[in-house]
Design an enzyme around this catalytic site. Structure first.
Site, short mmCIF file in Angstrom:
data_model
loop_
_atom_site.label_atom_id
_atom_site.label_comp_id
_atom_site.label_asym_id
_atom_site.label_seq_id
_atom_site.Cartn_x
_atom_site.Cartn_y
_atom_site.Cartn_z
N ASN A 7 50.47 -16.34 110.48
CA ASN A 7 51.66 -15.81 111.05
C ASN A 7 51.51 -14.93 112.25
OD1 ASN A 7 54.13 -14.59 111.74
ND2 ASN A 7 54.68 -13.77 109.52
N ARG A 91 53.55 -20.10 110.33
CA ARG A 91 54.88 -19.70 110.41
C ARG A 91 55.31 -19.70 111.65
NH1 ARG A 91 57.48 -14.18 111.17
NH2 ARG A 91 59.81 -14.80 110.94
N HIS A 180 64.51 -16.44 108.67
CA HIS A 180 63.98 -16.38 107.03
C HIS A 180 64.36 -17.34 106.19
CE1 HIS A 180 65.23 -11.69 108.08
NE2 HIS A 180 64.07 -11.74 108.01
N ASN A 211 62.84 -5.05 107.06
CA ASN A 211 63.28 -4.66 108.47
C ASN A 211 64.25 -5.36 109.26
OD1 ASN A 211 62.57 -2.42 110.14
ND2 ASN A 211 60.50 -3.01 109.91
N GLY A 212 64.23 -6.58 109.29
CA GLY A 212 65.16 -7.71 109.68
C GLY A 212 65.79 -8.06 108.39
N ARG A 241 68.31 -3.52 114.46
CA ARG A 241 69.40 -4.34 115.21
C ARG A 241 70.70 -4.17 114.64
NH1 ARG A 241 66.14 -9.47 113.09
NH2 ARG A 241 63.91 -8.70 113.87
N PHE A 284 63.76 2.79 105.30
CA PHE A 284 65.09 3.34 104.10
C PHE A 284 64.32 4.20 103.37
CE2 PHE A 284 68.96 0.79 104.52
CZ PHE A 284 68.54 0.13 105.33
N ARG A 285 63.09 4.32 103.44
CA ARG A 285 62.37 5.49 102.63
C ARG A 285 62.80 6.81 103.21
NH1 ARG A 285 57.07 1.81 102.44
NH2 ARG A 285 57.87 1.48 104.34
N GLY A 331 61.43 -5.74 101.53
CA GLY A 331 60.98 -4.64 101.54
C GLY A 331 62.39 -3.77 100.89
N VAL A 332 63.19 -3.98 101.49
CA VAL A 332 64.49 -2.95 100.97
C VAL A 332 65.01 -3.59 99.36
CG1 VAL A 332 66.77 -2.09 101.37
CG2 VAL A 332 65.08 -2.36 103.23
N GLU A 334 63.54 -5.36 97.16
CA GLU A 334 62.96 -5.25 96.30
C GLU A 334 62.61 -3.86 95.68
OE1 GLU A 334 59.29 -7.36 97.40
OE2 GLU A 334 60.62 -9.10 98.08
N ASN A 335 62.73 -2.89 96.48
CA ASN A 335 62.56 -1.55 96.28
C ASN A 335 63.54 -0.57 96.41
OD1 ASN A 335 59.26 -1.90 96.26
ND2 ASN A 335 59.77 -2.58 98.45
N GLU A 385 56.69 -15.68 101.51
CA GLU A 385 56.70 -16.66 102.34
C GLU A 385 55.40 -17.49 102.70
OE1 GLU A 385 58.59 -13.22 104.46
OE2 GLU A 385 59.63 -14.78 105.82
#
Ligand code: ADP
Length: 400
Positions: A7, A91, A180, A211-212, A241, A284-285, A331-332, A334-335, A385
């Site tokens: 990637n 990718r 995505h 993030n995106g 964004r 977000f953390r 990331g967001v 899943e967590n 991915e």
């Protein structure tokens, strides 16, 4: 069959060596700051310690050369020879309308990826650098391009056409493409397996929140609508964004702040989203930690994010005329259990109820987070991915 998944960004390169038969990750890592001073290289092979080195990475070919040399290194390597790498999967962010599925890379495919560079100026040229470097270093190894846009090529015209003069679509191919796709495709397939339902007879909404971020409405395994557009700027409020906004705002800011359109677009891409609203962070953390200390802007940014996600889920329920499962990934997704909780709290009108305990327990792993009697299943499915790229690559090269 060992497959190297690459990637390639403009200044970074993520890689994974995957045994595509067992789907096991043999090695992975990142080359960072390519073409910029202060480069670094990380490598983690199965059953070995992770290594990180400071190393100048003049260009992508140097970076890939280091990856390949490390994979066959006598001490820390995992392969005895590069000939064990049977294929390379790349990718590729934008495949335009030309690519509806992954493709074996040849001169014609490279030309089409170049043609799409207009639509993804930050990504496609970087992918091409990666392809060219691999071609130079491993000329005999087949390569496959896996496109972020391909999965969404099943969207019907009513979903992908903008309310603009139609000639702009005909002349410039201005339409919604979506991104995505590899993630939405993987997660929807895995959701059907996980829930024991038939993908070919299902209505699934996948929420890739990283993030995106983007959302996808998937009917019988096919994307019928998605939140990103011509570029990844449209749709949800993201880390940096803006997502959807009144296009008149661009000129308005330009006038008020004495900026060019390009400068305003840069703000919409890099300084907006939850970073812009909170004035604090795109992560977000950080926002949760600040919210817990009473930072009202951090709280507000999280609420705006969750509200926009819920609004899209509502509209995609209409696009699908119903929904069997809503899935969170990345990331967001899943967590960030509290964000998921906020999103689901807007969806009670659909007969959805959150299993609070399951939601708290399901972090970074697969699980159902709705109650047994919830009308719609809500789950968490970690995306993968790289594995999807390895699968597509295996499928294409095994036919050669
Ligand atoms: P990318 O779009 O860069 O691939 P990811 O899918 O890796 O992004 O998501 C990265 C984002 O996920 C981070 O910016 C952060 O906001 C969020 N995130 C990661 N881990 C956690 C966590 N434990 N709790 C809350 N948010 C998290």
């Amino acid at each position: 069959m060992d497959i190297l998944v690459i990637n390639c960004g403009s200044s970074s390169l993520k890689y994974q060596l995957i045994n595509a038969n067992t789907e096991e990750v043999l090695a992975s890592g990142i080359c960072d700051r390519i073409g910029i001073s202060g480069g670094s290289f990380s490598y983690k092979a199965k059953n070995k310690d992770k290594i990180t080195q400071e190393v100048e990475l003049k260009d992508h070919e140097v970076a890939i050369g280091i990856v390949l040399n490390t994979l066959i290194d006598k001490d820390i390597g995992i392969l005895s020879s590069l000939s064990e790498i049977k294929a390379i999967g790349h990718r590729i962010v934008h495949g335009g309308e030309h690519f509806t599925k992954s493709a074996l890379i040849n001169e014609e495919v490279i030309r089409h990826i170049e043609e799409c560079a207009d639509l993804a100026p930050l990504h496609n040229p970087a992918h091409l650098l990666g392809i060219k470097a691999c071609k130079h270093l491993m000329p005999q190894t087949p390569m496959v391009a896996v496109f972020d846009t391909a999965f969404h090529q099943t969207m019907p015209p009513r979903a992908f056409i903008y309310g603009l003069p139609y000639e702009y679509y005909e002349k410039y191919k201005i339409r919604r493409y979506g991104f995505h796709g590899t993630s939405h495709s993987y997660v929807s397939k895995r959701t059907a397996e996980f829930l024991g339902i038939r993908l070919e007879n299902s209505k699934i909404i996948t929420c890739h929140l990283g993030n995106g971020s983007s959302i996808c409405a998937i009917e019988n395994g096919k994307s019928v609508d998605t939140s990103m557009g011509l570029t990844p700027l449209e749709g949800l409020v993201m880390g940096t964004r803006s997502g959807d906004l009144d296009p008149a705002i661009i000129d308005y800011i330009a006038q008020k702040e004495n900026k060019s359109t390009q400068e305003v677009l840069n703000i919409l891409n890099k300084k907006s989203g939850v970073l812009g609203i909170s004035g604090l962070s795109s992560d977000f953390r950080d926002l949760l930690a600040a919210d817990e200390k009473g930072d009202l802007k951090a709280r507000f940014a999280r609420e705006v994010f969750a509200y926009r996600v819920a609004k899209y889920i509502g509209s995609y329920t209409a696009a699908l005329s119903g929904v069997d499962a809503i899935v969170f990934c990345a990331g967001v997704g899943e967590n960030a259990k509290f964000i998921r909780g906020k999103i689901v709290s807007h969806l009670q009108f659909l007969g959805i109820t959150l299993d609070e305990e399951a939601n708290l327990q399901t972090v970074g792993k697969e699980g159902i987070i709705s109650t047994k009697d919830s009308k719609v299943k809500v789950c968490v499915i970690p995306t993968n991915e790289e594995l999807m790229i390895a699968r597509d690559t295996l499928e294409i090269v095994s036919k050669l």
